[in-house]
Enzyme design. Structure first.
Site, short mmCIF file in Angstrom:
data_model
loop_
_atom_site.label_atom_id
_atom_site.label_comp_id
_atom_site.label_asym_id
_atom_site.label_seq_id
_atom_site.Cartn_x
_atom_site.Cartn_y
_atom_site.Cartn_z
CB SER A 219 40.05 3.28 -56.13
OG SER A 219 40.93 2.74 -55.19
CD GLU B 201 35.58 4.30 -55.86
OE1 GLU B 201 35.84 5.46 -55.52
OE2 GLU B 201 36.13 3.30 -55.40
NE ARG C 56 35.54 2.49 -52.56
CZ ARG C 56 36.17 1.79 -51.61
NH1 ARG C 56 35.49 1.03 -50.77
NH2 ARG C 56 37.48 1.87 -51.50
N1 EPU Z 1 47.61 -4.53 -57.40
C1 EPU Z 1 48.48 -4.71 -58.45
N2 EPU Z 1 48.92 -3.60 -59.10
C2 EPU Z 1 48.57 -2.36 -58.78
C3 EPU Z 1 47.67 -2.17 -57.70
C4 EPU Z 1 47.20 -3.27 -57.03
O1 EPU Z 1 48.85 -5.81 -58.79
O2 EPU Z 1 49.02 -1.41 -59.42
C5 EPU Z 1 47.13 -5.72 -56.67
C6 EPU Z 1 48.06 -6.13 -55.57
O3 EPU Z 1 48.25 -7.51 -55.66
C7 EPU Z 1 47.32 -5.86 -54.29
C8 EPU Z 1 45.87 -5.87 -54.71
O4 EPU Z 1 45.87 -5.46 -56.09
O5 EPU Z 1 47.57 -6.83 -53.34
C9 EPU Z 1 45.04 -4.90 -53.91
O6 EPU Z 1 45.66 -3.61 -53.95
P1 EPU Z 1 45.50 -2.56 -52.75
O7 EPU Z 1 45.69 -3.22 -51.44
O8 EPU Z 1 46.33 -1.38 -53.09
O9 EPU Z 1 43.97 -2.19 -52.79
P2 EPU Z 1 42.95 -1.94 -53.98
O10 EPU Z 1 42.04 -3.11 -54.09
O11 EPU Z 1 43.69 -1.55 -55.20
C10 EPU Z 1 41.12 -0.92 -52.44
C11 EPU Z 1 40.28 0.31 -52.39
C12 EPU Z 1 41.07 1.50 -51.90
C13 EPU Z 1 41.57 1.17 -50.50
C14 EPU Z 1 42.43 -0.11 -50.58
C15 EPU Z 1 42.85 -0.58 -49.22
C16 EPU Z 1 38.61 0.02 -54.14
C17 EPU Z 1 38.13 0.45 -55.48
N3 EPU Z 1 39.72 0.57 -53.71
O12 EPU Z 1 42.14 -0.69 -53.42
O13 EPU Z 1 40.21 2.61 -51.81
O14 EPU Z 1 42.34 2.22 -49.96
O15 EPU Z 1 41.65 -1.18 -51.16
O16 EPU Z 1 41.76 -1.12 -48.55
O17 EPU Z 1 37.96 -0.80 -53.50
C18 EPU Z 1 39.41 4.50 -53.02
O18 EPU Z 1 38.32 3.93 -53.08
O19 EPU Z 1 39.58 5.64 -53.49
C19 EPU Z 1 40.54 3.81 -52.40
C20 EPU Z 1 41.77 4.31 -52.43
#
Ligand code: EPU
Length: 338
Positions: free
Chosen positions: A238, A334, A165
């Site tokens: 995010s 972010e 990012r």
């Molecule tokens: N999780 C929770 N609670 C929540 C959300 C997430 O416990 O409310 C845990 C879950 O265990 C899940 C893990 O966090 O397995 C990861 O969650 P998720 O797969 O939804 O991905 P993220 O890490 O929250 C990142 C990116 C997203 C991208 C997704 C999928 C960042 C800051 N965000 O989110 O990007 O779509 O992975 O690859 O790296 C964005 O940048 O705007 C964005 C949406």
């Protein structure tokens, strides 16, 4: 004469839907307009801000600046060799439409990045990423125009200094360039990447041959399920980065919270799931004034209506303080704040 607009309303030009008015605004349709802008002493005296899709921005109400909306359009196949297609798109092109177009041509590589809001020119700034793929993986080079005098400069992928990012356009080169065109190298040997999260499961449900287009459909389904549509509820995706911490800090957190979600991130470092930290700190679905953390994805800050930058700042600080107090981990917002 350049068509400068005054007191220009940006409420519908930022996906958080924050009220914002720019003292000066230009919709830039040709890079040569930058040279013309830089010759106006009145405009030179103002700060300049580049606006893409407004999907990663936290705007103040009064913006005393020249806001340049990037309205450069066009996309084309530049050349191809045995290895790859080299595809160029102008900075103002809608990112998702561009991705869909490459897939329709039979060029794979960007499918995991389907449905990300924003423009092609903004994509490299924060090195957009999703489902195991980042824009840096296929970005070949880009052409940026100097905000000082309009001259063009080509940045190779290495010169963009991409990381999670992040890029030079958020660091040393921040505020200096307008990204006019991006060239992608889409490998002919590209294989689909389905090992992240729910993608494989979603793909199985589609009951069609495994292909880049099928992955795009799976990604779109997952995103629609988890992430709020900015057209319905204001948000900037995010809102915090997933923090990268030392193994030592991760061990400390794990000792007290064995359920911690984390992934290896280079030597002696781990990336922690910020969504998990925020949920455990009690913020999932919770509101502070007109803003809150989304009930289906705690990492997404949402505007329930009528919020200002100040409301967003208060919630940001409250979430950061609670996560720090509970886990000893610093969360970094972010989006870009003007
Ligand atoms: N999780 C929770 N609670 C929540 C959300 C997430 O416990 O409310 C845990 C879950 O265990 C899940 C893990 O966090 O397995 C990861 O969650 P998720 O797969 O939804 O991905 P993220 O890490 O929250 C990142 C990116 C997203 C991208 C997704 C999928 C960042 C800051 N965000 O989110 O990007 O779509 O992975 O690859 O790296 C964005 O940048 O705007 C964005 C949406």
């Amino acid at each position: 004469m350049l068509p400068i607009q005054f007191n220009y309303d940006l409420k519908n030009a930022n996906t958080l839907g924050l009220p914002a008015t720019a003292s000066h605004f230009l919709s830039l349709t040709h890079p040569a307009q930058l040279l013309e802008l830089s010759q106006s002493p009145e405009l030179k005296a103002l700060p300049w801000r580049v606006l893409g899709g407004g999907s990663n921005l936290v705007l103040p109400e009064d913006i005393n600046a020249l806001v340049i909306g990037v309205a450069l359009t066009g996309r084309r196949l530049l050349r191809e060799d045995d290895e790859a297609w080299y595809v160029a798109a102008a900075g103002g092109e809608n990112w998702h439409e561009f991705v869909a177009w490459t897939l329709a041509q039979g060029w794979a590589g960007l499918e995991n990045l389907s449905l990300i809001p924003g423009t092609v020119g903004a994509a490299p700034v924060q090195n957009i990423g999703a489902y195991g793929v980042e824009v840096k993986d296929s970005l070949f080079e880009l052409t940026a125009y100097s905000l000082a005098d309009g001259h063009a400069r080509v940045f190779s992928a290495a010169e963009c200094q991409f990381s999670y990012r992040d890029s030079c356009f958020k660091q040393a080169e921040a505020g200096k360039w307008l990204i006019g065109e991006v060239v992608f190298k889409l490998a002919k040997s590209a294989s689909i990447k389905t090992n992240y999260g729910d993608i494989e499961q979603e793909l199985a449900l589609l009951a069609q041959p495994r292909s880049a287009s099928a992955v795009a459909q799976a990604v779109i389904k997952v995103r629609q399920r988890k992430l709020p549509d900015p057209a319905v509820i204001g948000n900037a995706g995010s809102f915090f980065k997933n923090p990268i911490v030392t193994s030592t800090l991760r061990e400390q957190v794990l000792a007290a919270h064995p359920q911690l979600v984390s992934y290896p991130a280079g030597p002696a470092h781990y990336k922690l799931a910020a969504g998990w930290l925020i949920e455990q700190a009690g913020w999932k679905g919770r509101q502070l004034g007109p803003v809150g953390m989304y009930q289906k994805q705690a990492l997404v800050l949402v505007n329930h209506g009528g919020a200002t930058q100040n409301d967003v700042a208060k919630l940001t600080a409250a979430v950061q303080a609670d996560v720090k107090a509970k886990f000893g981990v610093e969360l970094e917002a972010e989006p870009v704040w003007w």
